[in-house]
Design an enzyme around this catalytic site. Sequence first.
Site, short mmCIF file in Angstrom:
data_model
loop_
_atom_site.label_atom_id
_atom_site.label_comp_id
_atom_site.label_asym_id
_atom_site.label_seq_id
_atom_site.Cartn_x
_atom_site.Cartn_y
_atom_site.Cartn_z
N VAL A 15 0.83 -1.20 0.00
CA VAL A 15 0.00 0.00 0.00
C VAL A 15 0.87 1.25 0.00
CG1 VAL A 15 -1.74 1.29 1.29
CG2 VAL A 15 -1.86 -1.21 1.19
N THR A 60 1.88 -2.58 4.11
CA THR A 60 2.09 -1.14 3.94
C THR A 60 3.50 -0.89 3.42
OG1 THR A 60 3.01 -0.82 6.16
CG2 THR A 60 0.61 -0.68 5.92
N ASP A 61 3.72 0.33 2.94
CA ASP A 61 5.09 0.79 2.73
C ASP A 61 5.70 1.03 4.12
OD1 ASP A 61 7.39 1.71 1.50
OD2 ASP A 61 6.31 2.98 0.08
N ASN A 62 6.98 1.24 4.17
CA ASN A 62 7.69 1.39 5.43
C ASN A 62 6.99 2.43 6.32
OD1 ASN A 62 9.56 1.36 7.47
ND2 ASN A 62 11.25 2.13 6.23
#
Length: 339
Positions: A176, A209-211
């Site tokens: 995401v 998710t992204d980081n």
Amino acid sequence: MVSLIGDAFHWTMPIESIQAPGTRDENGPQGLTASLLGSDATQLEATAFTSEDVMAATFNVDIMTEIGNVIGNNCLEAEITCLYGPGNNIHRTPYGGRNFEYYSEDGFLSGKMCQYEVAAIQAKGVHVVMKHFALNDCEQDRIGLGVWLNEQTARELYLKAFQAPIEEGNGNGVMVAYTRWGCTWSGGNYGLITGILREEWGCDGMIITDNVLTTYVNGVDGVLAGVSIYDAMLPYVTDQLPDYEDDAVVVTAMREASHHDLYAIANSVGMNGVGADTTVTLTQPTVIFITEIITCAAAFFALLFAVLWILGARKFRKTEEYAAYKAYLAERKATKARR
């Protein structure tokens, strides 16, 4: 559940109670990035491919299948279970900071090229999470960037590149984006994550998710919308989720997220080494063991009390006192009848 969902920075945590293995996951829009940028501890040997725009410029799906085969084999060699890639966003402008990770300016072409690459990688048992879902078409200020568009535009241009790999290429996961849809973070957008991705397209695997570098990438908002796991090098999510242990809605969403994560792992090379002769041993949490003992003891004493009460009642009926009591009741009844 908190560690499985909230602590997944290039790995998934093992769960001893169900013998779920931990896995190593790596970035890889054009092959394993750790082969180029890894340190001594993370350095990998893998094939480095040209940028995705050059791949797409071939219009050759057979080449994409071969690229997918090589990337899948590289992951098997490096014992990588989940690949953070390919990149599927649109070249909205030639100046896009990550255009080298994305195929083209055309959603249909991007989707078709990715479809064949993803199918080949997934055929090796490597779980793929395509990124960055969605609207991550500008690298500058992408953390918090709000994008405004209508649904028709989103579906016809920006989501199409993700749709084909999932519906036709056996893709079963995405990463995401930080991007907001209007004012709503992509991962907190229930209509996008659950409505389109899960229910409409049939994506049952990891949605990561992204980081997690900002607090608006929120643990509760994400799991309620359908996100299943957080690529988190900071403890925002693992600090937040335990505060909701008494919230039935959030805990139920976390259970559903865990199911998706475990489904992805169970259908991946993360299970390599598990065969027909493997024995899975149930490890029961201590609190459940103690609860079962207390429940069994309570049931035993309740049954014992009932038996003793019945035996006592039968014994009492044989006594002179009980006979006198019955005679008294009979005489009282007869007296009432004479009146």
